[in-house]
Motif scaffolding. Structure first.
Motif, short mmCIF file in Angstrom:
data_model
loop_
_atom_site.label_atom_id
_atom_site.label_comp_id
_atom_site.label_asym_id
_atom_site.label_seq_id
_atom_site.Cartn_x
_atom_site.Cartn_y
_atom_site.Cartn_z
N LEU B 189 0.96 -1.15 -0.15
CA LEU B 189 -0.01 -0.05 -0.11
C LEU B 189 0.90 1.19 -0.07
CD1 LEU B 189 -2.67 1.14 0.03
CD2 LEU B 189 -2.49 1.22 2.59
N GLU B 213 -3.69 -1.64 7.66
CA GLU B 213 -3.84 -0.88 6.60
C GLU B 213 -4.40 0.60 7.17
OE1 GLU B 213 -5.83 -2.33 3.13
OE2 GLU B 213 -6.70 -0.36 2.54
N TYR B 214 -5.32 0.23 8.11
CA TYR B 214 -5.94 1.39 8.83
C TYR B 214 -4.76 2.38 9.58
CZ TYR B 214 -8.60 4.12 12.14
OH TYR B 214 -9.17 5.13 12.87
N GLN B 217 -2.95 4.18 6.66
CA GLN B 217 -3.94 5.53 6.04
C GLN B 217 -3.80 6.48 7.46
OE1 GLN B 217 -4.20 5.45 3.31
NE2 GLN B 217 -5.58 3.99 2.28
N GLN B 218 -3.85 6.14 8.69
CA GLN B 218 -3.80 6.97 9.61
C GLN B 218 -2.34 7.50 9.84
OE1 GLN B 218 -6.68 8.25 9.94
NE2 GLN B 218 -7.28 7.55 11.87
N ARG B 222 1.80 10.43 6.18
CA ARG B 222 1.05 10.07 4.64
C ARG B 222 1.89 8.76 3.93
NH1 ARG B 222 -1.83 14.46 2.33
NH2 ARG B 222 -2.21 16.07 4.02
N GLY B 224 0.35 5.78 3.25
CA GLY B 224 -0.42 5.10 2.23
C GLY B 224 -1.06 5.91 0.93
N MET B 225 -1.97 5.18 0.69
CA MET B 225 -2.74 6.02 -0.50
C MET B 225 -3.43 7.45 0.19
SD MET B 225 -1.94 4.18 -2.76
CE MET B 225 -2.75 4.50 -4.30
N GLN B 227 -6.33 9.59 0.80
CA GLN B 227 -7.88 9.29 0.68
C GLN B 227 -8.38 10.81 1.24
OE1 GLN B 227 -9.53 6.48 3.53
NE2 GLN B 227 -8.68 4.72 2.31
N VAL B 245 -12.04 6.00 8.13
CA VAL B 245 -11.29 5.43 7.02
C VAL B 245 -11.94 4.50 6.14
CG1 VAL B 245 -8.98 4.31 6.39
CG2 VAL B 245 -8.96 6.04 8.14
N LEU B 247 -11.86 1.28 4.20
CA LEU B 247 -11.15 0.23 3.95
C LEU B 247 -11.89 -0.63 2.75
CD1 LEU B 247 -10.07 -1.22 7.63
CD2 LEU B 247 -8.93 0.36 5.92
#
Lengths: 210, 341
Positions: B189, B213-214, B217-218, B222, B224-225, B227, B245, B247
């Motif tokens: 990711l 993954e969470y 993203q958190q 930055r 991850g991708m 959002q 978030v 998912l």
């Protein structure tokens, strides 16, 4: 201070301290090359864990050699694939002065190199490395494809080979014909185990230490 | 006058000491390039003599479960390093030319009872270990460095056994793959590559992966991708900014976001389990860390995403849990309105 059998050999020339700390403890008390090699193999088998991770990276020509990330392998607690086990065993043995240990595969990785002539003269291809049936799980388990009894199949297997062609395998054990769970294990046989099979195989691996 | 000055000076000194204590306890663990240090079972090495990624140990810690955050499991040190966690900063940055950079965190957990036996020297590490997770962060997209299924199949002797996706069939990360029947799950990711190397079973491995993954993203840096931020409204008031978030199309959020909608909570967190019972107007749901089900007064319900812990809370699929408590959920674009009935 670490006492070894002889001066370390390549690829452990000079030997890594982190490897010597392991090899000298595991082979403690042995005064012959074969004795030390056996102890190192048994200890790696006992402490290693076969898991879906590897610290080996194949080279552009995967059958010429490979790069083994030794430090990461040690930090991960001896977890990996057959090539990790084989490469680490080479490092352990050469660190205590056992000469000419190479990491040997049963098959080339490239499919084009697996073509061969069968015993009847017809062309064929090496498909998998297959063990004889292993008795590692309770009776009645699924014989194929899972972490249980029966033959185990891999595209190839890798092990440590000595200069007098002895095989030292810290990952797979080849048991005598007719061997059953709980039977005593003789000198050069070790028990196959991996991450998911650990609990099933404990009764067998404990037999190593009887 | 002299006494007053002395008293003021003494007070000033005391304040200074308190401030220094507070500051030092909040400082990230510092390991200089070329150094290796051990802090409470965490081995940190900084290899960035020529180049760094500007990530520190705390940045990596935020990407993985805490030492006692997985019920029934506790961290265990390996026999080789004595560390239960290895943080490798700026690998690739040792010498020029620098063609790649990676920082990673690797952590080992064992079941609590086995960990006890291991500490007493009764069983080896290999019989103790139950969960192993590694998270890599690269300076570029992880797939650029071969963290793809096709490359994985080439590199490993058992590469042919890896299957695309997850046991549940849900789409994890940008690309994911797993070992069927085993607790091994991988995904990439953004700049991150996650390897659930070992877990008790495939669905547990996947639940662990979703939680990471969470975290990616958190992450404030930055990783991850990108959002678009989701806003949750209760009675038209925004709440829990930045905590929701998506998912793979399902919005998850800390269960506490339901609090303004007259939901009460009873949390039971022990070393053996972590559950939360949320109730409202006679309805209730019971959620458990790393479970794919929720219990309700009507029976068991399969969840769209597993429950996992993050910063002291359980993160849950928002719509399913809210609707089970009689709260209507309406989403328009990036805004989610919770409408208590």
């Amino acid at each position: 201070m670490q006492i070894v059998l002889d001066a370390p050999k390549a690829p452990m020339e000079p030997a890594w301290v982190s490897v010597l700390r392991i090899s000298c403890v595991w082979a403690r008390g042995e005064s012959t090359q074969d004795g030390a090699a056996r102890k190192l193999t048994i200890e790696l088998h006992r402490r290693g864990m076969y898991a879906g991770v590897t610290f080996v990276r194949l080279l552009t020509d995967p059958d010429v050699g490979e790069r083994f990330y030794l430090r990461e392998y040690i930090r991960a607690g001896f977890m990996g694939q057959c090539n990790d086990f084989a490469d680490f065993l080479v490092c352990l043995m050469t660190s205590v002065g056992i000469p000419s240990k190479v990491s040997q595969r049963t098959h080339p990785i490239l499919a084009s190199r697996r073509e061969t002539n069968l015993p009847n003269g017809n062309p064929g291809r090496l498909i998998v490395f297959c063990t004889k049936p292993l008795d590692i799980a309770p009776t009645g388990s699924n014989p194929l494809g899972g972490p249980l009894d029966g033959p185990q199949l891999y595209p190839f297997h890798q092990f440590c080979l000595s200069e007098n062609t002895k095989i030292w395998d810290g990952m797979i054990a080849f048991l005598p014909e007719g061997w059953k769970t709980g039977d005593p294990i003789k000198n050069q046989t070790f028990v196959f185990r991996d991450a998911q099979r650990t609990r099933i195989q404990r009764p067998v691996s404990r037999a190593l230490h009887l | 006058m002299q006494n007053k000055t002395f008293v003021n000076g003494a007070i000033s000194v005391m304040i200074g000491i308190v401030l220094v204590s507070i500051l030092s306890s909040n400082q990230p663990l510092q390991v200089l390039p070329g150094e290796q240090k051990m802090f409470d079972g965490v081995l940190i090495e900084n290899r960035g003599k020529e180049a760094t990624m500007r990530l520190n140990a705390d940045d990596l810690e935020q990407l993985i479960y805490g030492e006692n955050e997985i019920p029934c499991y506790t961290v265990i040190p390996t026999e080789t390093t004595g560390a239960h966690t290895v943080i490798d900063l700026n690998a690739g940055g040792e010498e020029r030319p620098v063609t790649w950079l990676r920082s990673s965190i690797l952590r080992f957990w064992g079941e609590e009872e086995r960990a006890q036996q291991y500490r007493q020297g009764l069983i080896p590490f290999s019989q103790t270990i139950g969960i192993v997770i590694r998270v890599d962060v690269y300076d570029k997209q992880a797939k650029v460095y071969g963290k793809t299924l096709s490359e994985w199949k080439k590199l490993l002797a058992i590469g042919h056994r890896f299957q695309e996706g997850t046991p549940s069939g849900l789409s994890l990360g940008e690309e994911s793959w797993h070992l069927p029947g085993e607790g091994c799950q991988l995904f990439s990711l953004g700049r991150c590559f996650v390897h659930i190397i070992l877990a008790p079973d495939p669905y547990f491995a996947e639940a662990l992966a979703w939680g990471i993954e969470y975290r990616i993203q958190q992450h404030p840096k930055r990783l991850g991708m990108v959002q678009k931020p989701l806003t949750i409204l209760v009675s038209n008031q925004p709440i829990a900014q930045g905590e929701a978030v998506s998912l793979a199309g399902v919005t998850v959020a800390p269960i506490s976001v339901l609090s303004p909608a007259q939901v009460s909570f009873k949390t039971n967190r022990t070393s053996k389990e972590w559950t939360v019972i949320a109730s409202r107007n006679g309805k209730w749901v019971k959620l458990k860390a790393f479970s794919w089900d929720m219990e309700t007064e009507k029976g068991k319900v399969k969840l769209e995403r597993p429950v996992f812990p993050y910063k002291g809370e359980l993160i849950v699929p928002l719509r399913q849990v809210a609707e089970s408590l009689g709260i209507s959920v309406q989403q328009k674009g990036q805004t989610i309105a919770l409408l208590p009935k």
